[in-house]
Scaffold this active site. Structure first.
Site, mmCIF file in Angstrom:
data_model
loop_
_atom_site.group_PDB
_atom_site.id
_atom_site.type_symbol
_atom_site.label_atom_id
_atom_site.label_comp_id
_atom_site.label_asym_id
_atom_site.label_seq_id
_atom_site.Cartn_x
_atom_site.Cartn_y
_atom_site.Cartn_z
ATOM 1 N N HIS A 1 0.813 -1.220 0.000
ATOM 2 C CA HIS A 1 0.000 0.000 0.000
ATOM 3 C C HIS A 1 0.846 1.269 0.000
ATOM 4 O O HIS A 1 0.346 2.354 -0.278
ATOM 5 C CB HIS A 1 -1.017 0.005 1.152
ATOM 6 C CG HIS A 1 -0.440 0.256 2.518
ATOM 7 N ND1 HIS A 1 -0.194 -0.747 3.428
ATOM 8 C CD2 HIS A 1 -0.067 1.395 3.124
ATOM 9 C CE1 HIS A 1 0.296 -0.235 4.541
ATOM 10 N NE2 HIS A 1 0.382 1.076 4.380
ATOM 11 N N ASP B 1 0.107 -7.621 1.252
ATOM 12 C CA ASP B 1 0.482 -6.237 1.489
ATOM 13 C C ASP B 1 1.994 -6.072 1.586
ATOM 14 O O ASP B 1 2.508 -5.392 2.483
ATOM 15 C CB ASP B 1 -0.188 -5.678 2.747
ATOM 16 C CG ASP B 1 -0.086 -4.148 2.804
ATOM 17 O OD1 ASP B 1 0.135 -3.527 1.747
ATOM 18 O OD2 ASP B 1 -0.209 -3.595 3.911
ATOM 19 N N SER C 1 4.512 2.582 7.873
ATOM 20 C CA SER C 1 4.214 1.391 7.086
ATOM 21 C C SER C 1 5.417 0.926 6.288
ATOM 22 O O SER C 1 6.057 1.713 5.585
ATOM 23 C CB SER C 1 3.049 1.662 6.129
ATOM 24 O OG SER C 1 1.856 1.848 6.834
#
Length: 377
Positions: free
Chosen positions: A104, A137, A220
């Site tokens: 992402h 992911d 992230s």
């Protein structure tokens, strides 16, 4: 007269000499007294006490020691696409310039956007996507022409225990090289994130490590490190007070509920992305009823295309699974929903052998099954 005169000059020299000595002593005493008065604040100005110099070194297993070893291998990614920009984190996998991050994080670049990688030294270079997978992911990008890369060592997430100390490094809100610390709060948390497309194809399913180390948007893709500065997880999502969950792209802040992809799973996916450009997904070969509200994961009556819910010749068919069966356990561990079952399956590899507890017509039975691999698009 000459003798007298000489003696008189000698006395004068003696007097002058003693005067100089007295002056020097007085000046020295005055300096000492003045310095003492200054230190004690007796001259009317406040002087605050300060501790002595702190030793430069830190214990290797301290947060400072872990950060010092890891920071040169952690990078900040700035991603720009046609209608979106994003900031995330990654870390060096090898000396060939491969860097692991979240899917992402790089997804906004699409096929024509740009990805800039900035090292802790401040140097920036452009990167290209080697492979990415929305289901896990995870993504791997690569930089070229960078020398002296130091890969972060990968640990063993299966050996992690609740309460173990951890350190997270990332760029929350684009504040690069931010270090936070905490503990492992829980293991095997079934987490789902993404799904913006609406068709389920971009939903990630993670059997996550939970940590209270502060993680915020921008963290992230960054490493979650153990006390020996080894990567045990990839920071990927947070639970926020206002939105339920956040994969790192929103503006919600940490409330001490962060989730990381276990490194053992990430290692396998990263190797496949580097070697083949894509990752394999283990499957049961059945269609699950995502609307089922009972306890467990029920096999639907038909597939999304209207065909049989149990794929003919697939792993579930070979194991004897049927439409309406409810899977309640995987290898003795309970599952309470279809999503939770998918998360448990995704934690394995194609070819792994599982033992399912299946309820059919009110009776539980154990069903051995060998996982298959999803067809690659």
């Amino acid at each position: 007269m000459l003798q007298y005169g000489g003696a008189g000059r000698g006395r004068r020299r003696l007097v002058v000499g003693w005067t100089a000595v007295v002056a020097l002593v007085a000046a020295g005493v005055g300096g000492i007294v003045g310095a003492y008065a200054e230190r004690q604040g007796l001259d009317g100005e406040v002087r605050l006490p300060q501790a002595g110099r702190v030793p430069a070194g830190r214990a290797p297993d301290s947060v400072a020691g872990i950060a010092a070893r890891a920071l040169p291998s952690v990078v900040t990614l700035h991603v720009s696409g046609t209608d979106q920009t994003d900031t995330g984190t990654g870390f060096v996998l090898d000396t060939q310039g491969h860097i692991l991050t979240n899917n992402h994080v790089v997804a906004p670049a699409g096929s024509s956007g740009a990805i800039s990688v900035t090292f802790s030294s401040g140097d920036s270079v452009q990167a290209k996507v080697v492979g990415r997978d929305s289901g896990y992911d995870l993504a791997v990008v690569q930089v070229h022409g960078v020398h002296g890369l130091t890969p972060l060592p990968l640990g063993d997430s299966d050996g992690v225990r609740v309460g173990d100390p951890v350190v997270a490094i990332g760029a929350p809100y684009d504040l690069a090289n931010t270090v936070t610390s905490g503990i492992i709060s829980a293991k095997e948390r079934p987490i789902t994130a993404g799904g913006e497309k609406g068709d389920g194809s971009d939903v990630s399913y993670v059997d996550a490590l939970q940590t209270d180390a502060p993680i915020n948007p921008g963290n992230s893709g960054g490493p979650l490190l153990d006390s020996e500065a080894r990567v045990i997880g990839i920071n990927s999502a947070i639970r926020s007070a206002d939105s339920g969950s956040d994969s790192g792209g929103g503006q919600s802040g940490s409330i001490g509920l962060g989730f990381a992809i276990p490194v053992n799973q990430a290692k396998r996916v990263a190797e496949e992305l580097i070697n083949h450009g894509r990752a394999t997904h283990p499957v049961l070969g059945v269609t699950l009823d995502m609307a089922y509200s009972g306890d467990g994961a029920r096999i639907d009556s038909k597939s999304a295309s209207g065909g049989p819910a149990v794929t003919p010749g697939g792993p579930g068919d070979r194991a004897g699974l049927k439409a309406g069966d409810v899977v309640g356990e995987v290898d003795g561990q309970p599952v309470h929903s279809a999503r939770e079952l998918i998360v448990r399956i995704r934690a394995h590899r194609p070819g792994d052998r599982l033992r399912l507890t299946v309820r059919r017509d009110g009776t539980d039975r154990e069903v051995p099954l060998v996982l298959g691999a999803a067809e690659q698009n």
